[in-house]
Design a protein around this motif. Structure first.
Motif, short mmCIF file in Angstrom:
data_model
loop_
_atom_site.label_atom_id
_atom_site.label_comp_id
_atom_site.label_asym_id
_atom_site.label_seq_id
_atom_site.Cartn_x
_atom_site.Cartn_y
_atom_site.Cartn_z
N PRO A 3 0.82 -1.26 0.09
CA PRO A 3 0.00 0.02 -0.04
C PRO A 3 1.04 1.26 -0.10
CG PRO A 3 -0.73 -1.38 1.75
CD PRO A 3 0.52 -2.04 1.12
N ARG A 4 0.56 2.31 -0.83
CA ARG A 4 1.37 3.36 -0.77
C ARG A 4 0.41 4.67 -0.09
NH1 ARG A 4 2.58 3.93 -6.95
NH2 ARG A 4 0.34 3.12 -7.16
N LYS A 5 1.30 5.49 0.52
CA LYS A 5 0.60 6.29 1.61
C LYS A 5 0.35 7.71 0.72
CE LYS A 5 1.58 9.13 5.60
NZ LYS A 5 2.69 9.30 6.72
N TYR A 11 -4.36 5.42 2.19
CA TYR A 11 -3.42 4.81 1.44
C TYR A 11 -4.28 4.46 0.05
CZ TYR A 11 -1.07 4.14 5.69
OH TYR A 11 -0.41 4.26 6.88
N SER A 12 -3.20 4.12 -0.98
CA SER A 12 -3.69 3.80 -2.29
C SER A 12 -3.18 2.30 -2.50
CB SER A 12 -2.80 4.42 -3.38
OG SER A 12 -2.99 3.85 -4.65
N TYR A 38 -8.70 2.49 -2.24
CA TYR A 38 -8.19 3.15 -1.21
C TYR A 38 -8.56 2.78 0.11
CZ TYR A 38 -7.13 6.21 -5.42
OH TYR A 38 -6.60 6.66 -6.59
N GLN A 63 -2.16 -6.68 0.06
CA GLN A 63 -1.97 -5.32 0.60
C GLN A 63 -2.93 -5.06 1.90
OE1 GLN A 63 -3.60 -3.47 -3.03
NE2 GLN A 63 -1.48 -3.10 -3.71
#
Ligand SMILES: Cc1cc2nc3c(=O)[nH]c(=O)nc-3n(C[C@H](O)[C@H](O)[C@H](O)COP(=O)(O)O)c2cc1C
Ligand SMILES: [Fe+2]
Ligand SMILES: [Fe+2]
Length: 392
Positions: A3-5, A11-12, A38, A63
């Motif tokens: 997951p990307r912040k 998070y995405s 998201y 994720q």
């Protein structure tokens, strides 16, 4: 991918689809696409906005491995590219509820094994408190299907827009970095998915203009850190402004129609009109759809085949009719051998196009000087019409 912040506790997730080359079994994807989901962790409740196609659930599952509790899954849009994994996610979090609109509830239950008891319905403008964060649901019908909505995270000023403002690009960028590249991909997306609902899209653009938006997080493509870029692009596409351009989709088997196409193109260009040619035997149909977004005129070029237009031209005309571009003028040119009904068949295929039909130029065999004269007159008429209406 992990997951990307995006921001604290936001998070995405989702799946970057580098490989797919066709969307909806219809539109080419030269740059792949992505299915974004998201995660928002409020001080009291945790939500997941949209999921991914069910065949990619394992990516989403990985994720979610450090997410012990999910209170809600939100379905902004019932189409399978975003809803497909909802049953698996609900199975992973049996206490989670699915939040969606009344219209989406019906559609979701038609296409996925989801029990009615797990669904909570929200209405337009309703809010959901996550503790320190508040999500507001805004109904935006036809930003693909009739049930589509978006969600606005009030404290962080993020609009989760699902298909609205989507773009088909696979990249590891979390945020849009190359606006020119995204403009192209988003226009392709708009042309295929949104163009038929242009007037309703316009109303939805008005509706969201009441919100102070810092970020737009769509479900295809990257997050927009400069929302005005993509909002303004959509305003332009839905506007009634047309370009001084002729879109010319055509087919030619033995080059006669092609000679007509080339002559007309050259004649139009001499008169200051831009032309976009699409050989329907090789063209990327997404490029044709994009050109239709703002072209002033369509000229269809076809030989007569088995008494009617070439089948690839029938496909192109059917698609143009379904996409309902705002084009104002239309004509048909082409060559035949002995007879047929190409013009009548094509004219009957485009009831959705509110166009003035300019005299077709249908000729026998290879074009003669007289035929070129007729094409010259057609070019003259188009140039004059474009000038009269101020197409730029
Ligand atoms: C498969 C095929 C079917 C055709 N069927 C018709 C027809 O039904 N009626 C007609 O007038 N010409 C028919 N023709 C002749 C073409 O329309 C004619 O050769 C025309 O000039 C071809 O234009 P083009 O050079 O742009 O391909 C047919 C030609 C082919 C190859
Ligand atoms: Fe969709
Ligand atoms: Fe989608």
């Amino acid at each position: 991918m992990e997951p990307r912040k995006i921001r604290d506790n936001i998070y995405s997730l989702g799946f970057i689809d580098w490989d797919s080359r066709l969307f909806d079994a219809l539109i080419p994807l030269p740059d792949g696409t992505s299915y974004n989901s998201y995660l928002i962790e409020g001080s009291e409740k945790t939500v997941l906005i949209d999921t991914v196609e069910s065949s990619h659930f394992h990516e989403l599952e990985a994720q979610l491995k450090n997410v012990p509790k999910l209170d809600y899954v939100i379905s902004l849009h019932a189409e399978q590219d975003h809803s497909g994994s909802i049953p698996q996610v609900l199975a992973l979090y049996p206490d989670a509820k699915l939040i969606t609109s009344a219209k989406a509830k019906g559609l979701l239950m038609d296409i996925l094994p989801i029990s009615e008891e797990s669904i909570i319905i929200v209405s337009d403008g309703e809010t959901l408190s996550l503790g320190d964060k508040t999500l507001e649901f805004i109904f935006t019908p036809w930003v693909h299907w009739p049930e589509t909505m978006v969600a606005y995270l009030q404290e962080d000023k993020i609009l989760f827009s699902c298909d609205f403002f989507g773009a088909h690009i696979a990249t590891t960028d979390l945020f849009v970095t190359d606006e020119a590249r995204v403009y192209e991909a988003a226009k392709r997306y708009y042309a295929e998915v949104m163009m038929p609902f242009r007037k309703i899209i316009d109303k939805n653009l008005d509706k969201i203009s009441a919100y102070d938006i810092d970020l737009i997080a769509p479900s295809h493509g990257q997050i927009y850190p400069r929302p005005s870029f993509i909002i303004d692009a959509h305003k332009e596409w839905v506007s009634s402004r047309l370009k001084n351009t002729v879109v010319l989709p055509y087919v030619s088997m033995h080059h006669s129609t092609k000679m007509m196409v080339d002559f007309l193109t050259s004649s139009l260009v001499k008169k200051g009109v831009n032309v976009e040619l699409f050989n329907l035997t090789v063209t990327d149909i997404g490029k044709l759809a994009m050109a239709l977004v703002d072209a002033g005129t369509i000229v269809i070029g076809t030989p007569t085949v088995l008494s009617g237009p070439h089948p690839n031209v029938v496909y192109g005309a059917y698609l143009a009719n379904a996409l309902r571009p705002k084009v104002k003028f239309l004509s048909i040119i082409g060559s035949y051998g002995w007879g047929g009904k190409s013009v009548e068949i094509l004219a009957g295929m485009i009831p959705n196009l509110k166009v003035e039909v300019l005299d077709p130029v249908l000729i026998k065999g290879v074009p003669t000087d007289l035929d070129f004269e007729a094409l010259e007159n057609l070019a003259q008429t188009i140039a004059a019409k474009h000038q009269e209406l101020g197409f730029e």
